[in-house]
Motif scaffolding. Structure first.
Motif, PDB file in Angstrom:
ATOM      1  N   PRO A 101     -96.970  -9.522 -11.746  1.00 20.01           N
ATOM      2  CA  PRO A 101     -97.438  -9.636 -10.363  1.00 20.01           C
ATOM      3  C   PRO A 101     -96.607  -8.801  -9.394  1.00 20.01           C
ATOM      4  O   PRO A 101     -95.467  -8.463  -9.696  1.00 20.01           O
ATOM      5  N   CYS A 102     -97.193  -8.524  -8.249  1.00 16.76           N
ATOM      6  CA  CYS A 102     -96.425  -7.852  -7.193  1.00 16.76           C
ATOM      7  C   CYS A 102     -95.242  -8.758  -6.863  1.00 16.76           C
ATOM      8  O   CYS A 102     -94.095  -8.332  -6.953  1.00 16.76           O
ATOM      9  N   SER A 103     -95.538 -10.020  -6.537  1.00 12.28           N
ATOM     10  CA  SER A 103     -94.473 -10.970  -6.199  1.00 12.28           C
ATOM     11  C   SER A 103     -94.541 -12.189  -7.104  1.00 12.28           C
ATOM     12  O   SER A 103     -95.632 -12.622  -7.486  1.00 12.28           O
ATOM     13  N   LEU A 125     -91.688  -6.978 -18.179  1.00 14.08           N
ATOM     14  CA  LEU A 125     -92.326  -7.809 -17.138  1.00 14.08           C
ATOM     15  C   LEU A 125     -91.811  -7.393 -15.770  1.00 14.08           C
ATOM     16  O   LEU A 125     -90.602  -7.272 -15.568  1.00 14.08           O
ATOM     17  N   ARG A 126     -92.733  -7.173 -14.830  1.00 11.06           N
ATOM     18  CA  ARG A 126     -92.322  -6.922 -13.459  1.00 11.06           C
ATOM     19  C   ARG A 126     -92.661  -8.140 -12.595  1.00 11.06           C
ATOM     20  O   ARG A 126     -93.488  -8.982 -12.964  1.00 11.06           O
ATOM     21  N   GLY A 127     -92.047  -8.203 -11.412  1.00 12.67           N
ATOM     22  CA  GLY A 127     -92.327  -9.273 -10.472  1.00 12.67           C
ATOM     23  C   GLY A 127     -91.294  -9.172  -9.376  1.00 12.67           C
ATOM     24  O   GLY A 127     -90.105  -9.026  -9.655  1.00 12.67           O
ATOM     25  N   PHE A 130     -87.537 -10.256  -4.209  1.00 14.44           N
ATOM     26  CA  PHE A 130     -87.179  -9.794  -2.855  1.00 14.44           C
ATOM     27  C   PHE A 130     -88.192  -8.707  -2.506  1.00 14.44           C
ATOM     28  O   PHE A 130     -88.241  -7.672  -3.165  1.00 14.44           O
ATOM     29  N   LYS A 131     -89.002  -8.952  -1.479  1.00 15.28           N
ATOM     30  CA  LYS A 131     -90.093  -8.032  -1.195  1.00 15.28           C
ATOM     31  C   LYS A 131     -89.845  -7.205   0.070  1.00 15.28           C
ATOM     32  O   LYS A 131     -89.593  -7.766   1.139  1.00 15.28           O
ATOM     33  N   PRO A 132     -89.959  -5.886  -0.047  1.00 16.84           N
ATOM     34  CA  PRO A 132     -89.825  -5.033   1.143  1.00 16.84           C
ATOM     35  C   PRO A 132     -91.167  -4.951   1.873  1.00 16.84           C
ATOM     36  O   PRO A 132     -92.011  -4.129   1.523  1.00 16.84           O
ATOM     37  N   SER A 271    -100.893   1.315  -9.294  1.00 16.30           N
ATOM     38  CA  SER A 271    -101.258   0.213  -8.394  1.00 16.30           C
ATOM     39  C   SER A 271    -100.863   0.546  -6.954  1.00 16.30           C
ATOM     40  O   SER A 271    -101.711   0.541  -6.050  1.00 16.30           O
ATOM     41  N   HIS A 272     -99.577   0.853  -6.738  1.00 17.22           N
ATOM     42  CA  HIS A 272     -99.145   1.205  -5.379  1.00 17.22           C
ATOM     43  C   HIS A 272     -99.667   2.584  -4.979  1.00 17.22           C
ATOM     44  O   HIS A 272     -99.860   2.852  -3.795  1.00 17.22           O
ATOM     45  N   ALA A 273     -99.883   3.451  -5.964  1.00 17.73           N
ATOM     46  CA  ALA A 273    -100.344   4.807  -5.646  1.00 17.73           C
ATOM     47  C   ALA A 273    -101.749   4.796  -5.054  1.00 17.73           C
ATOM     48  O   ALA A 273    -102.065   5.598  -4.179  1.00 17.73           O
ATOM     49  N   ILE A 297     -97.827  -1.588 -13.712  1.00 18.36           N
ATOM     50  CA  ILE A 297     -99.136  -2.071 -13.271  1.00 18.36           C
ATOM     51  C   ILE A 297     -99.039  -3.497 -12.738  1.00 18.36           C
ATOM     52  O   ILE A 297     -98.446  -4.376 -13.370  1.00 18.36           O
ATOM     53  N   GLU A 298     -99.645  -3.702 -11.558  1.00 19.19           N
ATOM     54  CA  GLU A 298     -99.650  -5.058 -10.998  1.00 19.19           C
ATOM     55  C   GLU A 298    -100.827  -5.855 -11.562  1.00 19.19           C
ATOM     56  O   GLU A 298    -101.985  -5.428 -11.501  1.00 19.19           O
ATOM     57  N   VAL A 299    -100.471  -7.018 -12.113  1.00 18.04           N
ATOM     58  CA  VAL A 299    -101.469  -7.905 -12.727  1.00 18.04           C
ATOM     59  C   VAL A 299    -101.342  -9.269 -12.055  1.00 18.04           C
ATOM     60  O   VAL A 299    -100.226  -9.782 -11.884  1.00 18.04           O
ATOM     61  N   CYS A 308     -99.293 -11.077  -2.061  1.00 25.75           N
ATOM     62  CA  CYS A 308     -98.934  -9.684  -1.786  1.00 25.75           C
ATOM     63  C   CYS A 308     -99.741  -8.751  -2.693  1.00 25.75           C
ATOM     64  O   CYS A 308     -99.843  -9.018  -3.894  1.00 25.75           O
ATOM     65  N   ASP A 309    -100.327  -7.715  -2.144  1.00 28.76           N
ATOM     66  CA  ASP A 309    -100.992  -6.655  -2.908  1.00 28.76           C
ATOM     67  C   ASP A 309    -102.112  -7.115  -3.847  1.00 28.76           C
ATOM     68  O   ASP A 309    -102.306  -6.532  -4.933  1.00 28.76           O
ATOM     69  N   GLY A 310    -102.868  -8.116  -3.404  1.00 32.30           N
ATOM     70  CA  GLY A 310    -104.005  -8.581  -4.208  1.00 32.30           C
ATOM     71  C   GLY A 310    -105.053  -7.479  -4.429  1.00 32.30           C
ATOM     72  O   GLY A 310    -105.640  -7.381  -5.509  1.00 32.30           O
ATOM     73  N   ASP A 311    -105.252  -6.633  -3.409  1.00 35.85           N
ATOM     74  CA  ASP A 311    -106.294  -5.585  -3.492  1.00 35.85           C
ATOM     75  C   ASP A 311    -106.093  -4.621  -4.653  1.00 35.85           C
ATOM     76  O   ASP A 311    -107.029  -4.032  -5.167  1.00 35.85           O
ATOM     77  N   GLN A 312    -104.830  -4.432  -5.003  1.00 35.58           N
ATOM     78  CA  GLN A 312    -104.544  -3.441  -6.048  1.00 35.58           C
ATOM     79  C   GLN A 312    -104.204  -4.089  -7.392  1.00 35.58           C
ATOM     80  O   GLN A 312    -103.897  -3.389  -8.354  1.00 35.58           O
ATOM     81  N   SER A 313    -104.261  -5.417  -7.426  1.00 34.19           N
ATOM     82  CA  SER A 313    -103.874  -6.109  -8.659  1.00 34.19           C
ATOM     83  C   SER A 313    -105.083  -6.310  -9.558  1.00 34.19           C
ATOM     84  O   SER A 313    -106.164  -6.677  -9.084  1.00 34.19           O
TER      85      SER A 313
HETATM   86 MN    MN Z   1     -96.813  -4.569  -4.796  1.00 34.10          MN
END
Ligand code: MN
Ligand code: PEP
Length: 338
Positions: A101-103, A125-127, A130-132, A271-273, A297-299, A308-313
Motif C-alpha cells: 500500500p501507499c500507506s 513489501l512497501r508501505g 511516514f508520509k510526505p 504508480s506515482h509516475a 507498485i502500489e496495491v 492515500c493514493d487510492g486512484d493509482q493503487s
Molecule cells: Mn503513494
C-alpha cells in the motif's frame, strides 16, 4: 581518474602504487571483475601527471572521468551492482517487484496486502509509515505504529520491508526496523539525510525528484556512496508535466540512459509516475522492456477508501494478473524474477 591494471600485474606492485596515491590524499575506489581490475581515484587529480602513471609497467591504461559523480559512475564499476536485501537479490539480472500500500493504515490492511502480494511473487513489501503529503491536513501516516505493523507483516510473510524515512531523527531511531531505506522524491536533495544514509550499510532506495535531472539523481546517489554505503537503488517515478491526464510523466528513457551512466540498479514506479491505476500495467510492461531492474507498485485491497493514493493503487487480483504477464516479458529480457 581511473587506472586500469594489466592482467598479469603483480599484486605487490599494485599495492605499492595504491599506497603512494593514498599518501597523495586520494581516496581509492577498487573494482575487481572477472576480466578487469581497476582503481578509481577520487580527489584533485589535476595534481597527477597521467604520463607518469602510464609509464608504469603494471598499468594498462589511464582514463579521465569528466562526470562529477565518481563512485556512482559505470566507468568506476563496469559490472552491474547486485543489491542484497536480506538475502534477496536486486539488479544485475535479478528483477524484483516491491509491492504494497501507499500507506500503512491498519494491521488487517497491511497484513492482508502483504500476504496477497507475496502469493503473487512480489519480492519486497512497501508501505509508508511516514508520509510526505502536500497538504498538512492530509493523512500523515501512522508513524512508529505503522513501522511495527510492517515488521509484523515481514514476520508473517518473510518479505523484506521498503519504507520511506523523511528525516535524520527518524533514520537514527528506526533504521534497524527497515530493510531498504526509501528516500522520497521530495527529499532527493536533502543532502544531510543522504549523508546519514551513507553511514549505514543497508540498501537505500533514492527516488528521482520531480524536477531532477539524471545527473542530479546520480549526485544524490554519490552522497550515499561517498559515505561508504555502496548499496544504492535508483527509482524513476515520473517528472513534472504540463499534461493533465497523468500525475507525472514517466521518463522511461531515463532507464536505458542511466544504465549507461551507472552500475546501480534502476527500478520504475508506474504508480506515482502515472497516478492512474489503469496505466500501471502497461507502464510496468514498458519498464521491463526499457531494461528496469524492478518495479515499485502500489496495491490496495480497497482503493476507493484508501487514505492515500487510492486512484493509482491496483487491487490484489489485478496485481496478480500483472505479475503473470510481467513474467513473460522478463523471459524475453532474460531476467530472473526474484
Ligand atoms: Mn503513494
Ligand atoms: C511513495 O513511494 O510513497 C512516495 C511518496 O513516492 P514519491 O517520493 O516518488 O512521491
Amino acid at each position: 581518474m581511473i587506472v586500469v591494471f594489466k592482467k598479469d600485474a603483480p599484486l605487490n606492485e599494485i599495492e605499492l602504487l595504491k599506497d603512494s596515491l593514498k599518501q597523495k590524499g586520494f581516496h581509492i575506489h577498487e573494482s575487481q571483475g572477472e576480466n578487469h581490475y581497476l582503481i578509481g581515484l577520487v580527489g584533485d587529480t589535476s595534481i597527477l601527471d597521467p604520463s607518469v602513471l602510464r609509464a608504469q609497467t603494471i598499468v594498462d591504461k589511464v582514463v579521465f572521468v569528466q562526470e562529477p559523480y565518481k563512485k556512482a559512475n559505470r566507468r568506476f564499476n563496469p559490472e552491474d551492482l547486485v543489491v542484497d536485501v536480506c538475502g534477496h537479490k536486486l539488479g544485475g539480472g535479478y528483477f524484483s517487484v516491491i509491492a504494497g500500500p501507499c500507506s500503512v493504515e491498519s494491521r488487517d490492511q497491511v497484513l492482508g496486502i502483504a500476504k496477497s502480494v507475496q502469493a503473487s511473487k512480489a519480492g519486497l513489501l512497501r508501505g509508508g509509515a511516514f508520509k510526505p503529503r502536500t497538504s498538512p491536513y492530509s493523512f500523515q501516516g501512522m508513524g512508529e505504529e505503522g513501522l511495527k505493523l510492517l515488521v509484523e507483516a515481514k514476520k508473517e510473510t518473510g518479505l523484506p520491508i521498503v519504507t520511506e524515512i523523511m528525516s535524520i531523527s527518524q533514520l537514527e531511531k528506526y533504521h534497524d526496523m527497515i530493510d531498504v531505506i526509501q528516500i522520497g522524491a521530495r527529499n532527493m536533495q536533502n543532502f544531510d539525510l543522504l549523508k546519514e544514509a551513507g553511514q549505514l550499510r543497508k540498501p537505500v532506495l533514492i527516488k528521482r525528484g520531480m524536477s531532477a535531472t539524471l545527473e542530479e539523481l546520480l549526485m544524490s546517489a554519490e552522497y550515499v556512496l561517498a559515505g561508504g554505503n555502496e548499496n544504492v537503488i535508483l527509482c524513476e517515478r515520473g517528472i513534472r508535466t504540463f499534461q493533465k491526464d497523468t500525475r507525472n510523466l514517466l521518463d522511461l528513457s531515463a532507464v536505458p540512459i542511466l544504465k549507461t551512466k551507472t552500475h546501480l540498479p534502476i527500478i520504475v514506479d508506474p504508480s506515482h509516475a502515472t497516478g492512474v491505476w489503469s496505466l500501471v500495467e502497461p507502464m510496468s510492461k514498458a519498464a521491463v522492456a526499457a531494461g528496469a531492474d524492478g518495479l515499485m507498485i502500489e496495491v490496495h485491497n480497497d482503493p476507493v477508501n484508501a487514505l492515500c493514493d487510492g486512484d493509482q493503487s491496483i487491487k490484489p487480483e489485478k496485481f496478480d494478473c500483472l505479475m503473470e504477464k510481467i513474467q513473460k516479458y522478463l523471459e524475453i529480457e532474460n531476467k530472473i524474477l526474484n
